[in-house]
Design a protein around this motif. Structure first.
Motif, PDB file in Angstrom:
ATOM      1  N   SER A  11      20.638   8.450  18.879  1.00 43.93           N
ATOM      2  CA  SER A  11      20.465   8.393  20.329  1.00 43.93           C
ATOM      3  C   SER A  11      19.351   9.354  20.712  1.00 43.93           C
ATOM      4  CB  SER A  11      21.765   8.751  21.041  1.00 43.93           C
ATOM      5  OG  SER A  11      22.007  10.133  20.935  1.00 43.93           O
ATOM      6  N   ARG A  12      18.577   8.981  21.717  1.00 37.89           N
ATOM      7  CA  ARG A  12      17.360   9.743  22.020  1.00 37.89           C
ATOM      8  C   ARG A  12      17.661  11.179  22.427  1.00 37.89           C
ATOM      9  NH1 ARG A  12      14.503   4.585  24.959  1.00 37.89           N
ATOM     10  NH2 ARG A  12      14.294   3.416  23.028  1.00 37.89           N
ATOM     11  N   THR A 288       9.594   5.925  25.593  1.00 43.82           N
ATOM     12  CA  THR A 288      10.797   6.547  25.027  1.00 43.82           C
ATOM     13  C   THR A 288      10.853   8.059  25.263  1.00 43.82           C
ATOM     14  OG1 THR A 288       9.701   6.888  22.888  1.00 43.82           O
ATOM     15  CG2 THR A 288      10.893   4.818  23.187  1.00 43.82           C
ATOM     16  N   ASP A 338      15.667   2.621  16.628  1.00 42.93           N
ATOM     17  CA  ASP A 338      16.404   1.606  17.395  1.00 42.93           C
ATOM     18  C   ASP A 338      17.060   0.580  16.463  1.00 42.93           C
ATOM     19  OD1 ASP A 338      15.806   2.805  19.761  1.00 42.93           O
ATOM     20  OD2 ASP A 338      14.078   1.535  20.221  1.00 42.93           O
ATOM     21  N   LYS A 341      20.092   2.157  15.038  1.00 42.90           N
ATOM     22  CA  LYS A 341      21.141   2.219  16.055  1.00 42.90           C
ATOM     23  C   LYS A 341      21.803   0.852  16.227  1.00 42.90           C
ATOM     24  CE  LYS A 341      21.879   3.697  20.819  1.00 42.90           C
ATOM     25  NZ  LYS A 341      21.214   4.179  22.049  1.00 42.90           N
ATOM     26  N   LYS A 342      20.965  -0.206  16.260  1.00 49.09           N
ATOM     27  CA  LYS A 342      21.510  -1.557  16.421  1.00 49.09           C
ATOM     28  C   LYS A 342      22.372  -1.945  15.222  1.00 49.09           C
ATOM     29  CE  LYS A 342      20.099  -6.198  17.838  1.00 49.09           C
ATOM     30  NZ  LYS A 342      21.070  -6.848  16.978  1.00 49.09           N
TER      31      LYS A 342
END
Length: 360
Positions: A11-12, A288, A338, A341-342
């Motif tokens: 997560s960012r 981002t 990303d 994460k997905k």
């Protein structure tokens, strides 16, 4: 690492916290030379957050941010020069026949005026430029060309006014900062942590903007500006504000950069550096905030590493890295995170489906 942990760490927000913690610890294991280098990279990271706010979130590509970066750097360099010369007219001015300190230099003899001016002057220039260009709906490639023309004109002006700006040699020879030896390792360490603190403040400010209703409007301008205008929004005002804020952040970055680099020349702010700044954003992942920070630090670290190891071949290696990332990772480095994460979310979904079916 299970899928829940993967989601947690990619997560960012947590990426920034982890990156920031690493940057806090790194000086304890690096040499003074590499601490100084990393401090310069952090100044670049501050710059690209503002550029990402403008390009990644608002859809306005500026290839002229080197100018705002340079103005901040030159204003701070004027103060550093006067501080080092104890108020005496700099030597290069004497060579050019100047016997009285120019008003421009006199304005920034005071450190508070220099710090404020390094951010305020770029913001004033950007607000004037943004007001006329965005109000007249100059955008896309035309705006990008305009910013490039601004870079060319400013660099030409700096080089031609050697009596005031030092010409192509730039400004250098700084020794003092607020009464401290500028080149002393302790001073450079303090400057490193000041830069790091500025990075955190700028990131949090921009994060707050992008997660607010104002930030959602910026994204809407990027994606469907005409629809937003027909809905009654004055998109020119939004774009002018973000362009101005971005220029002020670039000026802050330039000010921090010159205290650690020890020199500022037209080459540092010309067309090529301005394009490279946009590349750092693209490589990190635009839109981002955290991605451009990673891009700026990694690209400059790679440039240093390649140039030290392969002094004649390093431009080819760096060019190859640019091409590979652009071709295979169009969303930049953040695109990789990303995907992870997905994948983590998909794994969690697959685990929950059988449980739900068994209960039914």
């Amino acid at each position: 690492m299970n899928s829940k942990m993967i989601r947690y760490f990619v997560s960012r927000k947590w990426l920034f916290i982890i990156l920031f913690a690493i940057l806090v610890i790194l000086p304890s294991v690096l040499t003074d030379f590499h601490i100084n280098l990393l401090g310069q990279f952090i100044a670049f990271a501050i710059l690209v957050i503002g550029l990402d706010l403008l390009w990644g979130y608002t859809g306005v590509l500026s290839l002229g941010h080197g100018i705002f970066f340079g103005i901040g750097a030159y204003i701070m360099a004027m103060y550093l020069t006067m501080s080092s010369e104890d108020g005496v007219i700099p030597e290069f001015m004497v060579w050019n026949g100047i016997t009285e300190l120019p008003i421009l230099w006199a304005l920034f003899q005071n450190p508070i005026a220099a710090i404020a001016g390094a951010m305020a002057v770029p913001m004033i220039i950007a607000s004037i430029l943004g007001f006329f260009t965005f109000r007249n709906r100059i955008k896309d490639v035309y705006f990008t060309i305009l910013t490039q023309a601004l870079v060319l004109a400013t660099v030409t002006l700096i080089v031609s006014r050697q009596d005031i700006t030092g010409g192509s040699d730039g400004l250098t020879g700084f020794t003092n900062l607020f009464g401290q030896q500028l080149l002393a390792p302790s001073t450079q360490l303090v400057l490193y942590y000041v830069s790091l603190a500025c990075l955190a403040i700028v990131f949090l400010l921009c994060y707050k903007i992008t997660t607010s209703r104002f930030g959602k409007t910026l994204v809407a301008i990027r994606d469907q500006e005409n629809r937003l205008r027909f809905s009654g929004y004055n998109t020119a005002t939004y774009k002018t504000f973000i362009f101005t804020l971005s220029a002020g952040i670039a000026g802050l970055a330039g000010m921090l950069f010159v205290t650690q680099m020890g020199i500022i020349t037209p080459e540092e702010i010309g067309i090529v550096p301005s394009i490279e700044m946009a590349l750092w954003v693209a490589i990190g992942g635009r839109g981002t905030l955290i991605g451009p920070i990673i891009g700026a630090i990694l690209v400059n670290a790679a440039r240093t590493g390649f140039s030290e190891t392969y002094p004649e071949m390093w431009p080819y290696f760096l060019g190859a890295v640019f091409v590979i990332i652009v071709l295979f990772f169009p969303k930049g480095i953040m695109g990789i995170f990303d995907r992870l994460k997905k994948r983590g979310e998909d794994n969690v979904s697959r685990k929950h489906v059988p449980q739900t079916e068994s209960h039914s």
